[in-house]
Design a protein around this motif. Structure first.
Motif, PDB file in Angstrom:
ATOM      1  N   VAL A 504     -41.403  22.238  28.797  1.00 42.54           N
ATOM      2  CA  VAL A 504     -41.430  22.984  30.060  1.00 42.54           C
ATOM      3  C   VAL A 504     -42.514  24.064  30.018  1.00 42.54           C
ATOM      4  CG1 VAL A 504     -40.121  24.582  31.523  1.00 42.54           C
ATOM      5  CG2 VAL A 504     -39.025  22.509  30.651  1.00 42.54           C
ATOM      6  N   PHE A 505     -42.655  24.729  28.883  1.00 44.68           N
ATOM      7  CA  PHE A 505     -43.683  25.757  28.740  1.00 44.68           C
ATOM      8  C   PHE A 505     -45.081  25.174  28.951  1.00 44.68           C
ATOM      9  CE2 PHE A 505     -46.779  27.569  25.672  1.00 44.68           C
ATOM     10  CZ  PHE A 505     -47.008  28.784  26.304  1.00 44.68           C
ATOM     11  N   TRP A 506     -45.346  24.019  28.336  1.00 46.93           N
ATOM     12  CA  TRP A 506     -46.652  23.388  28.509  1.00 46.93           C
ATOM     13  C   TRP A 506     -46.929  23.062  29.978  1.00 46.93           C
ATOM     14  CZ3 TRP A 506     -45.397  19.979  23.759  1.00 46.93           C
ATOM     15  CH2 TRP A 506     -45.860  20.610  22.604  1.00 46.93           C
ATOM     16  N   TYR A 507     -45.897  22.597  30.657  1.00 47.91           N
ATOM     17  CA  TYR A 507     -46.081  22.277  32.074  1.00 47.91           C
ATOM     18  C   TYR A 507     -46.383  23.542  32.879  1.00 47.91           C
ATOM     19  CZ  TYR A 507     -45.483  19.865  36.512  1.00 47.91           C
ATOM     20  OH  TYR A 507     -45.709  19.309  37.751  1.00 47.91           O
ATOM     21  N   LEU A 508     -45.711  24.632  32.537  1.00 43.19           N
ATOM     22  CA  LEU A 508     -45.933  25.894  33.242  1.00 43.19           C
ATOM     23  C   LEU A 508     -47.380  26.373  33.110  1.00 43.19           C
ATOM     24  CD1 LEU A 508     -42.666  27.838  32.341  1.00 43.19           C
ATOM     25  CD2 LEU A 508     -43.428  27.242  34.651  1.00 43.19           C
ATOM     26  N   ILE A 509     -47.928  26.310  31.903  1.00 42.12           N
ATOM     27  CA  ILE A 509     -49.273  26.883  31.716  1.00 42.12           C
ATOM     28  C   ILE A 509     -50.381  25.920  32.119  1.00 42.12           C
ATOM     29  CG2 ILE A 509     -48.467  28.413  29.881  1.00 42.12           C
ATOM     30  CD1 ILE A 509     -49.848  26.611  27.841  1.00 42.12           C
ATOM     31  N   ASP A 520     -38.974  26.485  37.154  1.00 39.29           N
ATOM     32  CA  ASP A 520     -39.091  26.192  35.722  1.00 39.29           C
ATOM     33  C   ASP A 520     -39.041  27.469  34.896  1.00 39.29           C
ATOM     34  OD1 ASP A 520     -39.293  23.523  36.328  1.00 39.29           O
ATOM     35  OD2 ASP A 520     -41.477  23.455  36.205  1.00 39.29           O
ATOM     36  N   LEU A 521     -39.713  28.512  35.387  1.00 40.90           N
ATOM     37  CA  LEU A 521     -39.688  29.784  34.666  1.00 40.90           C
ATOM     38  C   LEU A 521     -38.267  30.341  34.625  1.00 40.90           C
ATOM     39  CD1 LEU A 521     -41.681  31.704  33.255  1.00 40.90           C
ATOM     40  CD2 LEU A 521     -41.748  33.028  35.383  1.00 40.90           C
ATOM     41  N   LYS A 522     -37.551  30.182  35.719  1.00 38.61           N
ATOM     42  CA  LYS A 522     -36.151  30.637  35.772  1.00 38.61           C
ATOM     43  C   LYS A 522     -35.297  29.858  34.768  1.00 38.61           C
ATOM     44  CE  LYS A 522     -32.371  32.522  37.665  1.00 38.61           C
ATOM     45  NZ  LYS A 522     -31.314  31.656  37.180  1.00 38.61           N
ATOM     46  N   THR A 523     -35.596  28.578  34.594  1.00 44.68           N
ATOM     47  CA  THR A 523     -34.861  27.767  33.622  1.00 44.68           C
ATOM     48  C   THR A 523     -35.057  28.309  32.214  1.00 44.68           C
ATOM     49  OG1 THR A 523     -35.054  25.777  35.000  1.00 44.68           O
ATOM     50  CG2 THR A 523     -34.571  25.453  32.664  1.00 44.68           C
ATOM     51  N   LEU A 524     -36.297  28.642  31.862  1.00 41.06           N
ATOM     52  CA  LEU A 524     -36.554  29.231  30.546  1.00 41.06           C
ATOM     53  C   LEU A 524     -35.860  30.585  30.413  1.00 41.06           C
ATOM     54  CD1 LEU A 524     -40.304  28.500  29.667  1.00 41.06           C
ATOM     55  CD2 LEU A 524     -38.253  27.287  28.939  1.00 41.06           C
ATOM     56  N   GLU A 525     -35.863  31.366  31.468  1.00 46.43           N
ATOM     57  CA  GLU A 525     -35.213  32.679  31.435  1.00 46.43           C
ATOM     58  C   GLU A 525     -33.701  32.536  31.246  1.00 46.43           C
ATOM     59  OE1 GLU A 525     -38.411  35.117  34.258  1.00 46.43           O
ATOM     60  OE2 GLU A 525     -36.607  34.230  35.128  1.00 46.43           O
TER      61      GLU A 525
END
Length: 571
Positions: A504-509, A520-525
């Motif tokens: 997910v992080f790779w997709y975000l950046i 997606d950022l909320k999912t990581l949070e």
């Protein structure tokens, strides 16, 4: 023997002198042996050379000596964490894959990141907060026969053979009736003792909350079993040997540092071939020893499943070659799935379930062979695309065989009703997470480079979204089943969690303009919040290093991802 061999008589007188000297030495050695025996008896500590419990009740621990990894200790947890993330998409420290990871972060966020520097910083942070981590002192204890009998009765009564077919109940009962643990070591095989002791460790560990096992010390029992390993491996192998090694492997592997589990797996695989467990026996042999044959095959499938898990996790060849095995599932394996496969229902020893669906193990073997093996990398692109589609279809067919309300997508949403998660079993959780992990591995193979950047997904761009959606679903699912995440289960699911976090992080950046960025950022949070809650220090400052490290890692990735959004937006 070296002392005795230095006497070479050259005359009758010298021969007589030599015999006298030999008798004198024998008397001295016997005296020393008796003195040592009495000393151990007074101290109530079993002699390391005995490898068995003495007749006196409940021996106390020997001097501290730990064979088991204990990630309650910060340094041990840090080493375990670094090992795991190496196989979650980062690659080993000096690999081109990890270098590409660092380069991608700097290119997309303008920030630098290094795992070794992170480890140094998080260690300093841990120390500066004066947090505490305690490494348990684990001694060596031998369980009493009465406790092993309690474990066997509990195992049989509750049908636990269905999930963990690790011992032949009748054979173990015969050993207990023969008082194997109370007899001198030279009167029984080391494998017999190791099997009983490891079994007691396994049951009292898994079911530690049972009142009957309240006073048990499973780690100390397992260490006692491990002291028998050298002697056991030098004996002619039999079914008890395979049982003992398999139990040791199943106990140690989920403790956070599976390297020891891999070594034990190697021993178990060799035993499998020596005992013929990789092949279905002839009809005559099955007729003569039906129960033994079926139990031997059940042990084979335990080892097969672990082997394929290690293989696909590390993208390395498995120890068990499918071509050398009969891969028919056990005749009592429940392939027709129902709610009882996912929820806590009464178990029956007549129906094998295993900790997860064995069909995932067969699929993992195909995924590695067709998509990640050295040979598969040389195949034409069209053939690899064909393999991806075929494996995706096989995974889809497997999922469609589950009841509609037990399929993973019914659970992996923020809106899934809470009642769905009531009475969900750990086996159900394993099945759902395995599904998403396999989905990600299948479509992750579409990437033309080690780092799954969407720009490199060709000629199957749809695979990119499927791969990242599998990661999103895994994290949402883990958050919904957060009641299952604790100190005892973390390392069981760490690979699923950390792999999904990095994906997910790779997709975000790489796609910071995606409409799913905020979600997606909320999912990581949410995952960071879960780890922070689990890491909450006790009143005396004690904390859980695995949760502390994972929380710090996810928080760092969130910060880096936040830098990618304004950078692309030109702000």
């Amino acid at each position: 023997m070296y002392i005795l061999s230095t006497y070479i008589p050259t005359s009758e007188k010298e021969l007589a002198d030599t015999k006298a000297r030999v008798r004198e030495l024998e008397t001295t050695l016997l005296g020393l042996k008796e003195s040592t025996k009495q000393s151990h008896k007074r101290l109530a500590i079993p002699s390391p050379s005995r490898g068995s419990s003495p007749a006196s009740p409940r021996p106390v621990s020997q001097a501290p000596l730990s064979y088991l990894p204990d990630t309650r200790d910060f340094d041990t947890a840090l080493a375990a964490f670094q090992w795991h993330i190496s196989y979650c998409g980062l690659g080993s420290p000096l690999s081109t894959q990890r270098a590409a990871f660092y380069s991608l972060i700097e290119e997309q966020t303008g920030c630098t990141f290094n795992v070794d520097e992170f480890a140094h910083e998080v260690t300093q942070s841990f120390n500066s907060q004066q947090l505490k981590s305690t490494k348990k002192v684990i001694g060596i204890k031998w369980p009493e026969s009465a406790l092993v009998q309690q474990c066997l009765d509990y195992f049989d009564k509750n049908g636990l053979y269905s999930i963990f077919p690790i011992v032949d109940v009748e054979a173990v009962q015969i050993l207990l009736n023969a008082n194997v643990l109370d007899r001198p070591p030279n009167m029984t095989r080391a494998a017999n003792r190791a099997c009983l002791v490891a079994f007691a460790a396994m049951i009292t560990h898994i079911h530690r909350h049972e009142r009957a096992f309240a006073g048990a010390d499973p780690d100390a029992y397992l260490q006692a079993a491990l002291t028998l390993l050298p002697e056991m491996l030098l004996e002619p192998p039999d079914l008890r040997t395979l049982e003992a090694v398999t139990i040791l492997m199943l106990y140690i592997t989920p403790l956070g540092r599976p390297q020891a589990g891999e070594l034990l797996l190697g021993i178990a695989v060799q035993l499998i071939y020596n005992l013929g467990a990789n092949r279905i026996q002839t009809s005559n042999e099955i007729h003569r020893t039906d129960q033994r044959s079926q139990h031997l095959r059940a042990l084979f499938w335990h080892c097969y499943a672990i082997d394929k898990e290690f293989s696909i996790r590390k993208s390395q060849p498995p120890l068990i070659n499918d071509a050398d095995c009969d891969l028919d599932l056990p005749t009592t394996y429940a392939q027709e799935t129902s709610a009882r496969h996912f929820y806590m229902k009464p178990l029956s020893s007549k129906e094998l379930l295993f900790p997860s669906d064995l069909r995932f193990s067969l699929l993992k073997s195909k995924i590695f062979r067709l998509l990640y093996s050295v040979h598969s990398q040389t195949l034409p692109e069209a053939r690899r695309v064909q393999h991806i589609r075929e494996l995706d279809q096989e995974l889809s067919d497997l999922k469609l065989g589950y009841p509609i309300d037990c399929r993973p997508e019914a659970f992996a949403t923020e809106s899934a009703p809470d009642y769905l998660f009531h009475d969900l079993s750990i086996r159900g959780v394993n099945i759902h997470l395995e599904y998403y992990y396999c989905l990600g591995k299948i479509h992750g193979a579409s990437s033309s480079c080690s780092i799954p950047s969407p720009q490199n997904w060709s000629p199957l761009p749809s695979s990119a979204e499927l791969c990242f959606e599998a990661a999103r679903s895994s994290l949402i699912y883990i958050w919904r089943v957060r009641q299952f995440v604790n100190d005892h289960t973390f390392w069981l699911h760490a690979q699923f969690l950390l792999t999904a976090v990095l994906s997910v992080f790779w997709y975000l950046i790489t796609v910071p303009t995606s409409p799913t960025f905020t979600r997606d950022l909320k999912t990581l949070e949410d995952i960071a919040g879960l780890l922070a809650h689990l890491n909450k220090p006790t009143d005396d400052g004690q904390t859980s290093p695995p949760f502390y490290l994972s929380h710090a890692f996810v928080e760092r990735l969130i910060t880096l991802a936040q830098h990618s959004r304004p950078r692309v937006a030109g702000t």
